[in-house]
Design an enzyme around this catalytic site. Structure first.
Site, PDB file in Angstrom:
ATOM      1  NE  ARG A  93      -4.239  -1.551   0.095  1.00 30.65           N
ATOM      2  CZ  ARG A  93      -4.397  -2.562  -0.750  1.00 30.65           C
ATOM      3  NH1 ARG A  93      -3.467  -2.813  -1.652  1.00 30.65           N
ATOM      4  NH2 ARG A  93      -5.491  -3.301  -0.722  1.00 30.65           N
ATOM      5  CG  HIS A 123      -3.102  -0.660  -6.747  1.00 34.23           C
ATOM      6  ND1 HIS A 123      -3.524  -0.001  -5.603  1.00 34.23           N
ATOM      7  CD2 HIS A 123      -3.178  -1.988  -6.446  1.00 34.23           C
ATOM      8  CE1 HIS A 123      -3.849  -0.892  -4.674  1.00 34.23           C
ATOM      9  NE2 HIS A 123      -3.654  -2.113  -5.172  1.00 34.23           N
TER      10      HIS A 123
HETATM   11  N1  LIG Z   1      -0.347  -4.138  -5.206  1.00 38.16           N
HETATM   12  C1  LIG Z   1      -1.292  -5.033  -5.363  1.00 38.16           C
HETATM   13  O1  LIG Z   1      -1.783  -5.229  -6.465  1.00 38.16           O
HETATM   14  C2  LIG Z   1      -1.734  -5.860  -4.185  1.00 38.16           C
HETATM   15  C3  LIG Z   1      -2.475  -7.024  -4.420  1.00 38.16           C
HETATM   16  C4  LIG Z   1      -2.820  -7.827  -3.338  1.00 38.16           C
HETATM   17  C5  LIG Z   1      -2.449  -7.462  -2.051  1.00 38.16           C
HETATM   18  N2  LIG Z   1      -1.743  -6.319  -1.860  1.00 38.16           N
HETATM   19  C6  LIG Z   1      -1.326  -5.945  -0.496  1.00 38.16           C
HETATM   20  O2  LIG Z   1      -0.548  -7.007   0.043  1.00 38.16           O
HETATM   21  C7  LIG Z   1      -0.846  -7.115   1.431  1.00 38.16           C
HETATM   22  C8  LIG Z   1      -0.432  -8.469   1.959  1.00 38.16           C
HETATM   23  O3  LIG Z   1      -1.322  -9.470   1.503  1.00 38.16           O
HETATM   24  P1  LIG Z   1      -1.283 -10.956   2.111  1.00 38.16           P
HETATM   25  O4  LIG Z   1      -2.422 -11.687   1.515  1.00 38.16           O
HETATM   26  O5  LIG Z   1       0.070 -11.541   1.993  1.00 38.16           O
HETATM   27  O6  LIG Z   1      -1.548 -10.636   3.656  1.00 38.16           O
HETATM   28  P2  LIG Z   1      -1.297 -11.586   4.911  1.00 38.16           P
HETATM   29  O7  LIG Z   1      -2.239 -11.097   5.966  1.00 38.16           O
HETATM   30  O8  LIG Z   1      -1.353 -13.007   4.520  1.00 38.16           O
HETATM   31  O9  LIG Z   1       0.215 -11.262   5.347  1.00 38.16           O
HETATM   32  C9  LIG Z   1       0.562 -10.145   6.085  1.00 38.16           C
HETATM   33  C10 LIG Z   1       1.914 -10.379   6.752  1.00 38.16           C
HETATM   34  O10 LIG Z   1       2.300  -9.152   7.377  1.00 38.16           O
HETATM   35  C11 LIG Z   1       2.703  -9.423   8.707  1.00 38.16           C
HETATM   36  N3  LIG Z   1       2.404  -8.269   9.565  1.00 38.16           N
HETATM   37  C12 LIG Z   1       1.223  -7.660   9.784  1.00 38.16           C
HETATM   38  N4  LIG Z   1       1.370  -6.641  10.645  1.00 38.16           N
HETATM   39  C13 LIG Z   1       2.667  -6.613  10.978  1.00 38.16           C
HETATM   40  C14 LIG Z   1       3.432  -5.787  11.836  1.00 38.16           C
HETATM   41  N5  LIG Z   1       2.880  -4.783  12.521  1.00 38.16           N
HETATM   42  N6  LIG Z   1       4.747  -6.044  11.962  1.00 38.16           N
HETATM   43  C15 LIG Z   1       5.326  -7.077  11.279  1.00 38.16           C
HETATM   44  N7  LIG Z   1       4.653  -7.883  10.448  1.00 38.16           N
HETATM   45  C16 LIG Z   1       3.334  -7.652  10.294  1.00 38.16           C
HETATM   46  C17 LIG Z   1       1.908 -10.641   9.125  1.00 38.16           C
HETATM   47  O11 LIG Z   1       2.567 -11.301  10.204  1.00 38.16           O
HETATM   48  C18 LIG Z   1       1.905 -11.437   7.838  1.00 38.16           C
HETATM   49  O12 LIG Z   1       3.091 -12.179   7.752  1.00 38.16           O
HETATM   50  C19 LIG Z   1      -2.343  -6.829   1.479  1.00 38.16           C
HETATM   51  O13 LIG Z   1      -2.733  -6.382   2.771  1.00 38.16           O
HETATM   52  C20 LIG Z   1      -2.509  -5.747   0.428  1.00 38.16           C
HETATM   53  O14 LIG Z   1      -2.435  -4.467   1.021  1.00 38.16           O
HETATM   54  C21 LIG Z   1      -1.378  -5.508  -2.900  1.00 38.16           C
HETATM   55  O1  LIG Z   2      -5.589  -5.754  -2.022  1.00 41.04           O
HETATM   56  C1  LIG Z   2      -5.837  -6.085  -3.192  1.00 41.04           C
HETATM   57  O2  LIG Z   2      -6.471  -7.113  -3.488  1.00 41.04           O
HETATM   58  C2  LIG Z   2      -5.371  -5.215  -4.320  1.00 41.04           C
HETATM   59  O3  LIG Z   2      -4.367  -4.360  -3.898  1.00 41.04           O
HETATM   60  C3  LIG Z   2      -6.504  -4.390  -4.855  1.00 41.04           C
HETATM   61  O4  LIG Z   2      -6.793  -3.363  -3.941  1.00 41.04           O
END
Ligand SMILES: NC(=O)c1ccc[n+]([C@@H]2O[C@H](COP(=O)([O-])OP(=O)(O)OC[C@H]3O[C@@H](n4cnc5c(N)ncnc54)[C@H](O)[C@@H]3O)[C@@H](O)[C@H]2O)c1
Ligand SMILES: O=C(O)[C@H](O)CO
Length: 313
Positions: free
Chosen positions: A228, A276
């Site tokens: 993000r 994004h």
């Molecule tokens: N750019 C894009 O197109 C896109 C697409 C999908 C997801 N995302 C972003 O990716 C992020 C991660 O997705 P995910 O499915 O892997 O999430 P997830 O919840 O599976 O993983 C999050 C990780 O972050 C760690 N974490 C959370 N808070 C923490 C803190 N304060 N200190 C240390 N570690 C911490 C958790 O322990 C976990 O390992 C999503 O929240 C989203 O914002 C972006």
């Molecule tokens: O979190 C997600 O799935 C992507 O970043 C779209 O917002």
């Protein structure tokens, strides 16, 4: 079983038909303002408050993305939007991990093979072989080692890079050094050459990639923000690029999206930008996951993917 659907940009008909195929017993409808007919499940992205508020009979709400920060910030303002006890689910992987792997691996290889330097030399019509980088000097650190970060870390380790990750609790990924908690962040950063961010957006992670953090990375480091925009202090990145501490950055997400025309990030020669899309929702995989999860809820099993409202992700 009644399912209501709202997404500001997705093709609703595709989702209604697709879900109906996977859950033939369900009646799926696009939610329209004024619809307060019963519903068992809601599939949403940026839902209007009135779509969900007061629906205490819901058995589950599904966010149609991986990050639930926008829904949770809406909930802060309108707590009535998610009636007490109704579980909120998010998309776990559903095809996003592979997209993140493609994105991260291709960019790491781009930097590792010095294509950024050769592109700069090409601008000056200079034929100049540079010294190779060595894998042992190219430690990759993944901030946030969950569903997506874990897979990204594994795919980079498979290319022979030293890989480490940082999360709330220790992880057990093969060949990857795991650091956890605020007390180990410094150790994780020390020697990290490529920083890849896949943290969720929570009050604890906003602004985490700032001058203090960037200064702890190895010299000539690289930054990839795939999570993000609010994680990164954009002015601090620009300063670190200008000081030479950071050599290059690849940014997919921004504090303000679309990135404003007058942003300095657009013009910086060592910042690459994508709008994004590092990992988008793949309808087929997402519907398969949602249908499976609904069946698990109906069978009183405990599905994975439930958002912890306490942890904020
Ligand atoms: N750019 C894009 O197109 C896109 C697409 C999908 C997801 N995302 C972003 O990716 C992020 C991660 O997705 P995910 O499915 O892997 O999430 P997830 O919840 O599976 O993983 C999050 C990780 O972050 C760690 N974490 C959370 N808070 C923490 C803190 N304060 N200190 C240390 N570690 C911490 C958790 O322990 C976990 O390992 C999503 O929240 C989203 O914002 C972006
Ligand atoms: O979190 C997600 O799935 C992507 O970043 C779209 O917002």
């Amino acid at each position: 079983m009644d399912i209501i659907f709202h997404h500001p940009t997705f093709n609703s008909q595709q989702w209604i038909e697709g879900l109906h195929q996977k859950l033939p017993e369900a009646t799926v409808r696009q939610w329209l303002p004024g619809d307060n007919q019963p519903a068992d499940y809601a599939l949403v992205w940026h839902p209007p408050v009135e779509m969900l508020s007061g629906r205490s009979t819901l058995k589950g709400v599904f966010a149609l993305g991986a990050g639930v920060d926008s829904i949770l910030s809406q909930l802060q303002k309108h707590p009535e939007m998610l009636p007490k006890g109704v579980p909120l689910f998010r998309l776990e992987d559903t095809g996003m991990a592979l997209q993140m792997q493609e994105y991260a691996v291709s960019q790491v290889l781009h930097w590792f093979r010095r294509f950024d330097d050769y592109q700069a030399l090409k601008q000056q019509a200079k034929w100049e072989p540079l010294e190779d980088y060595r894998r042992e000097d190219f430690t990759i650190g993944v901030l946030g080692a969950g569903v997506l970060g874990g897979k990204v870390a594994e795919s980079l380790a498979a290319w022979g890079f030293p890989v480490r990750c940082w999360s709330r609790s220790k992880k057990d990924y093969l060949g990857i050094t795991s650091y956890a908690g605020a007390e180990q962040l410094g150790q994780f950063l020390s020697g990290t050459r490529v920083l890849i961010n896949l943290l969720p957006n929570t009050p604890q992670t906003v602004g985490i990639i700032n001058s203090e953090l960037l200064n702890k990375l190895a010299d000539n480091s690289y930054v990839m923000n795939l999570a993000r925009g609010v994680h990164l202090v954009e002015d601090d990145l620009l300063a670190a690029l200008d000081s030479g501490k950071v050599k290059g950055a690849m940014l997919d997400v921004f504090a303000k999206e679309p990135l404003p025309q007058n942003s300095l990030l657009w013009k910086h020669p060592r910042i690459a930008i994508t709008p994004h899309l590092a990992a988008v929702t793949r309808p087929e995989e997402a519907m398969t996951y949602i249908a499976k999860t609904i069946r698990q809820i109906e069978n009183k099993e405990s599905p994975s993917g439930q958002v912890s409202l306490d942890n904020g992700y």
